[in-house]
Structure formats: C-alpha cells, structure tokens
Design a protein around this motif. Structure first.
Motif, PDB file in Angstrom:
ATOM      1  N   PHE A 182     -34.246  28.753   1.736  1.00 23.40           N
ATOM      2  CA  PHE A 182     -33.490  27.560   2.110  1.00 23.40           C
ATOM      3  C   PHE A 182     -32.465  27.189   1.037  1.00 23.40           C
ATOM      4  N   LEU A 183     -32.804  27.450  -0.214  1.00 25.37           N
ATOM      5  CA  LEU A 183     -31.867  27.147  -1.302  1.00 25.37           C
ATOM      6  C   LEU A 183     -30.571  27.939  -1.117  1.00 25.37           C
ATOM      7  N   GLU A 184     -30.715  29.233  -0.851  1.00 21.19           N
ATOM      8  CA  GLU A 184     -29.533  30.082  -0.669  1.00 21.19           C
ATOM      9  C   GLU A 184     -28.739  29.650   0.568  1.00 21.19           C
ATOM     10  N   LYS A 185     -29.461  29.322   1.634  1.00 19.97           N
ATOM     11  CA  LYS A 185     -28.800  28.935   2.885  1.00 19.97           C
ATOM     12  C   LYS A 185     -27.981  27.660   2.698  1.00 19.97           C
ATOM     13  N   ILE A 186     -28.550  26.677   2.029  1.00 21.75           N
ATOM     14  CA  ILE A 186     -27.853  25.401   1.834  1.00 21.75           C
ATOM     15  C   ILE A 186     -26.708  25.564   0.848  1.00 21.75           C
ATOM     16  N   THR A 187     -26.945  26.298  -0.238  1.00 16.70           N
ATOM     17  CA  THR A 187     -25.890  26.496  -1.238  1.00 16.70           C
ATOM     18  C   THR A 187     -24.693  27.241  -0.647  1.00 16.70           C
ATOM     19  N   THR A 188     -24.960  28.311   0.078  1.00 19.71           N
ATOM     20  CA  THR A 188     -23.879  29.121   0.663  1.00 19.71           C
ATOM     21  C   THR A 188     -23.057  28.308   1.653  1.00 19.71           C
ATOM     22  N   ASN A 189     -23.729  27.580   2.522  1.00 26.49           N
ATOM     23  CA  ASN A 189     -23.012  26.814   3.545  1.00 26.49           C
ATOM     24  C   ASN A 189     -22.293  25.611   2.951  1.00 26.49           C
ATOM     25  N   PHE A 190     -22.876  24.991   1.932  1.00 28.36           N
ATOM     26  CA  PHE A 190     -22.182  23.885   1.276  1.00 28.36           C
ATOM     27  C   PHE A 190     -20.887  24.381   0.628  1.00 28.36           C
ATOM     28  N   ASN A 191     -20.963  25.493  -0.077  1.00 25.98           N
ATOM     29  CA  ASN A 191     -19.770  26.037  -0.729  1.00 25.98           C
ATOM     30  C   ASN A 191     -18.688  26.388   0.285  1.00 25.98           C
ATOM     31  N   SER A 192     -19.117  26.875   1.443  1.00 25.04           N
ATOM     32  CA  SER A 192     -18.166  27.199   2.498  1.00 25.04           C
ATOM     33  C   SER A 192     -17.485  25.947   3.040  1.00 25.04           C
ATOM     34  N   VAL A 193     -18.279  24.904   3.284  1.00 29.84           N
ATOM     35  CA  VAL A 193     -17.739  23.643   3.810  1.00 29.84           C
ATOM     36  C   VAL A 193     -16.831  22.970   2.778  1.00 29.84           C
ATOM     37  N   ALA A 194     -17.191  23.079   1.500  1.00 34.54           N
ATOM     38  CA  ALA A 194     -16.450  22.384   0.438  1.00 34.54           C
ATOM     39  C   ALA A 194     -15.156  23.076   0.036  1.00 34.54           C
ATOM     40  N   LYS A 195     -14.996  24.338   0.442  1.00 32.99           N
ATOM     41  CA  LYS A 195     -13.807  25.103   0.034  1.00 32.99           C
ATOM     42  C   LYS A 195     -12.523  24.421   0.510  1.00 32.99           C
ATOM     43  N   GLY A 196     -11.614  24.163  -0.436  1.00 37.59           N
ATOM     44  CA  GLY A 196     -10.327  23.568  -0.108  1.00 37.59           C
ATOM     45  C   GLY A 196     -10.362  22.068   0.132  1.00 37.59           C
ATOM     46  N   LYS A 197     -11.502  21.436  -0.122  1.00 37.66           N
ATOM     47  CA  LYS A 197     -11.632  19.999   0.125  1.00 37.66           C
ATOM     48  C   LYS A 197     -11.459  19.202  -1.169  1.00 37.66           C
ATOM     49  N   ASP A 198     -10.961  17.975  -1.006  1.00 36.98           N
ATOM     50  CA  ASP A 198     -10.877  17.040  -2.130  1.00 36.98           C
ATOM     51  C   ASP A 198     -12.159  16.231  -2.268  1.00 36.98           C
ATOM     52  N   LEU A 199     -12.743  15.870  -1.119  1.00 36.28           N
ATOM     53  CA  LEU A 199     -13.965  15.067  -1.086  1.00 36.28           C
ATOM     54  C   LEU A 199     -14.909  15.654  -0.046  1.00 36.28           C
ATOM     55  N   VAL A 200     -16.184  15.753  -0.399  1.00 38.12           N
ATOM     56  CA  VAL A 200     -17.197  16.148   0.579  1.00 38.12           C
ATOM     57  C   VAL A 200     -18.276  15.070   0.609  1.00 38.12           C
ATOM     58  N   PHE A 201     -18.549  14.566   1.804  1.00 38.39           N
ATOM     59  CA  PHE A 201     -19.606  13.573   1.989  1.00 38.39           C
ATOM     60  C   PHE A 201     -20.845  14.282   2.523  1.00 38.39           C
ATOM     61  N   ILE A 202     -21.953  14.138   1.795  1.00 33.46           N
ATOM     62  CA  ILE A 202     -23.206  14.768   2.203  1.00 33.46           C
ATOM     63  C   ILE A 202     -24.086  13.703   2.862  1.00 33.46           C
ATOM     64  N   ASP A 203     -24.426  13.966   4.114  1.00 33.19           N
ATOM     65  CA  ASP A 203     -25.310  13.077   4.878  1.00 33.19           C
ATOM     66  C   ASP A 203     -26.728  13.408   4.466  1.00 33.19           C
ATOM     67  N   GLY A 204     -27.228  12.646   3.505  1.00 33.36           N
ATOM     68  CA  GLY A 204     -28.461  13.019   2.829  1.00 33.36           C
ATOM     69  C   GLY A 204     -29.731  12.486   3.463  1.00 33.36           C
ATOM     70  N   ALA A 205     -30.758  12.429   2.649  1.00 33.50           N
ATOM     71  CA  ALA A 205     -32.109  12.128   3.109  1.00 33.50           C
ATOM     72  C   ALA A 205     -32.238  10.687   3.594  1.00 33.50           C
ATOM     73  N   GLY A 206     -33.203  10.516   4.517  1.00 34.34           N
ATOM     74  CA  GLY A 206     -33.518   9.183   5.003  1.00 34.34           C
ATOM     75  C   GLY A 206     -34.551   8.482   4.141  1.00 34.34           C
TER      76      GLY A 206
END
Length: 377
Positions: A116-140
C-alpha cells in the motif's frame, strides 16, 4: 509544489466541501490544483457483514464500479483530468480488510500482502506532477490507516504535507482535538477550519475560544456558520439517492429542499404543522391522501410517497397543477427516513448555486493572507 493534508476527528465534518472551496479559489488565482484521497470508503453492509446497513442505490452503484463517491465529485467540480483510480488508489472494502486479516506474516509462503505504501506514493506523485497545490482528502479520525501500516503521520511524512484540521463545531470538545493535533503533528500542523458554527455560538466562539487558541498558537483560518443553502439538497439528488420514480414535476427537480418531515400525524393537525416548516419534503405513505393534500397546501418542495403505492388521482392532479414533484419509493417510511438521514449528513456540494455560495463564503470568511503566509506561497 505544496501539499495540504486535511484531517478530521468527526464524521461528516465537511472536508470535501472545504477542499472544493479552496481548490476553486486557487484555480481562479491561476494556480494548478491537484486532489488526492489515499483511502476511499466502500459500501457498508456488504455480504458477510454482521450488520446490514441501509445503503442508497446511487451510492451502491458508484462503489460497485470501484469509484469513491466523494473523490469522484471533487474531481468533477474541480475539472481534474487524472483518472479516479490515481486520485483514490485504495478503495477500502470488506474483502480487502478480510485479505489483510488472513494474510500470513511477512516472509512466510502464501498470499503476499499488497504494498500500500508503494501504491499511495506512486499515485500521489503522479497526481502532484505539474501542480502548485495538492489537497489531500485525509482521514476521518486520527487512527485511520493503521491496518495498512500507514497511519496519518506516515501519509503526512511521505507526501511532505502540512496538516489542516477540519472540525464540526461541538463547543468545548473541539479544544481537546485541536490541542492533540498540535501535539501529534508539531511543526507540520498549520491550523484549523471550523464548520457549522450555530449563530447562537458565534459570540462565544469569537470572545472565548479564539483568544484561548491564539494563546496556544493554534491558527484558525475560518469558522463557517451553518448555511441553509449549503445544507440543502435538490429534489433530483433525493430521486437519485432513493432510486425514486418521479410521478410528476420533472421540471422542478432542481428545487432545493431545506427541511424534511414525516407526515404520520392526524389529518386535522397536519396542515397547522406543515405551515410551520418552509421549503420542505414530506415523507408519507402512498395511501395517505389526507396528509398529501395538506402538504400541498403549504410550502412543500416535493412529496415522497413510501410503500411503492400510487397516490389518489385527485392528489396527483393537484400536484401537477401546483408544479410540485411527487416521488414514489419502494421502501417503507422508516427505511426512507434512514436513507434521507444519509444524504443530509453527507451534504452534496455540486450545483451552480452551491458552488457560487461556497466561493462567496470563502472570499468573506477565509483568511487567505494568513494561509498563504504560513504555507509559503
């Protein structure tokens, strides 16, 4: 790139609503905004569950297709191009939890544990590429993610995020939560946003709570009062949530419903009661023509008829003349009320009127100067 992890400690605190408001604001300022939700929530009450909970057909359909409802809605409102599977890489299902519980310890032969660590890290880096701000919808809550060996603190660390706590106002209870968050996240704790502050509590909040938090060096970027428009749902959303049949009034499905009431009283009391409640939806049995007629005499946005029973032709004709939608659902009244509670707790945030209202509230209530200074943008 700056990453902001939005955390809560209560259900239905309004995290996704806050992300939409912030995201739209910064998009208007010309920034490239990203959105990420590490763990999505799947249907409650799946096969094998000890407690079968009522789930709306709309929610069931979206999640059976592997789509997390909130994540998909935020993606659509912000106009993001990334695939939903990248935005929300882990959909938490009962099957997934069962697999984790039954997996052998690391190093033993057999079923391997998903990384899960690799899955979340890889996808976060993909989503964050080229962005100025990334909002993470975190834990409840602060304990979420531990079963995946990815507690909140770990997600904050690997995404190099600053933490904002989003809380639903509960008078003095929020103080303990805020102090605990500051203790856990230390320098990564940016501050908090308080939602749904009753008008009767605003003076107490500004005169007593805010000065105390200032002394403890806890920043409050905004406190939002309860807002009737944002809390309302459209008739169309009710139709989708209940899988209802629209008997009439299809041109009025975008009307906003602010209140819900059950019509189960004696007919002679119904009219007096209904007149006290504006912009309402009345839930009643399909065979209760007396209650339906009384509701149509007052400020009613729609009638929800339970038991899969068609109304009397006289009632239907009157609803058509007044332009008031009548909805028929297969559920009994009790189940219908449970489903309505689900949609009112989890306030939908799409629709032009709601989006404009959110923009207005953020412009007038949110301290963007303080936020940008502390974030370094």
């Amino acid at each position: 790139m700056k990453s902001i992890y939005l955390l809560s400690a209560q259900p239905y605190s309004g995290k996704s609503l806050i992300i939409v408001g912030l995201g739209l604001h910064f998009q208007e300022e010309g920034l490239q905004v990203g959105y990420f939700k590490p763990f999505g929530t799947a249907i409650k009450g799946e096969a094998g569950s000890s407690k079968q909970e009522v789930v709306s057909p709309a929610l069931m359909a979206s999640q059976k297709g592997g789509i997390e409802e909130d994540a998909y809605s935020v993606k659509e409102v912000l106009g993001l191009k990334e695939a939903i599977e990248k935005i929300c890489p882990v959909l938490v299902t009962r099957e997934l939890i069962s697999n984790i519980l039954s997996a052998p310890p690391a190093g033993e032969a057999g079923k391997s544990k998903e990384n899960f660590l690799e899955k979340i890290t890889t996808n976060f880096n993909s989503v964050a590429k080229g962005k100025d701000l990334v909002f993470i919808d975190g834990a409840g809550d602060f304990s979420e993610g531990c079963i995946f060996d990815l507690p909140v603190e770990k997600i904050v660390e690997i995404t190099k995020s600053k933490v904002i706590l989003v809380l639903k106002y509960e008078q003095d209870i929020i103080l303990d939560i805020l102090l605990r968050a500051k203790d856990i996240f230390k320098d990564n704790f940016l501050g908090a946003i308080i939602n749904y502050v009753p008008l009767s509590q605003i003076d107490y909040f500004t005169d007593v709570i805010l000065p105390y938090l200032e002394k403890r060096k806890i920043e409050i970027f905004a406190f939002f009062p309860k807002d009737i428009l944002l809390a309302a749902v459209t008739v169309r959303e009710i139709v989708e949530h209940l899988n209802a049949q629209v008997l009439c009034g299809k041109d009025k499905l975008d009307e906003l419903v602010e209140n819900f009431t059950v019509g189960a009283m004696h007919p002679e009391h119904a009219l007096r009661y209904f007149r006290k409640i504006a912009n309402k939806a009345v839930i009643t049995g399909g065979d209760r023509a007396d209650i339906q007629l009384a509701a149509l005499e007052t400020a009613t946005k729609c009638l929800i008829l339970t038991g899969n029973l068609r109304p009397d032709s006289l009632v239907l004709c009157k609803a058509v003349d007044l332009g008031i939608p009548m909805l028929s659902v297969a559920y009994d009244t009790f189940t219908t009320v449970e489903l309505i509670e689900e949609i009112t707790k989890k306030i939908p945030f799409h629709g032009a009127r709601k989006i404009e209202r959110m923009k207005e509230l953020f412009k007038t209530k949110f301290d963007f100067k303080k936020f940008k200074t502390l974030l370094g943008i």
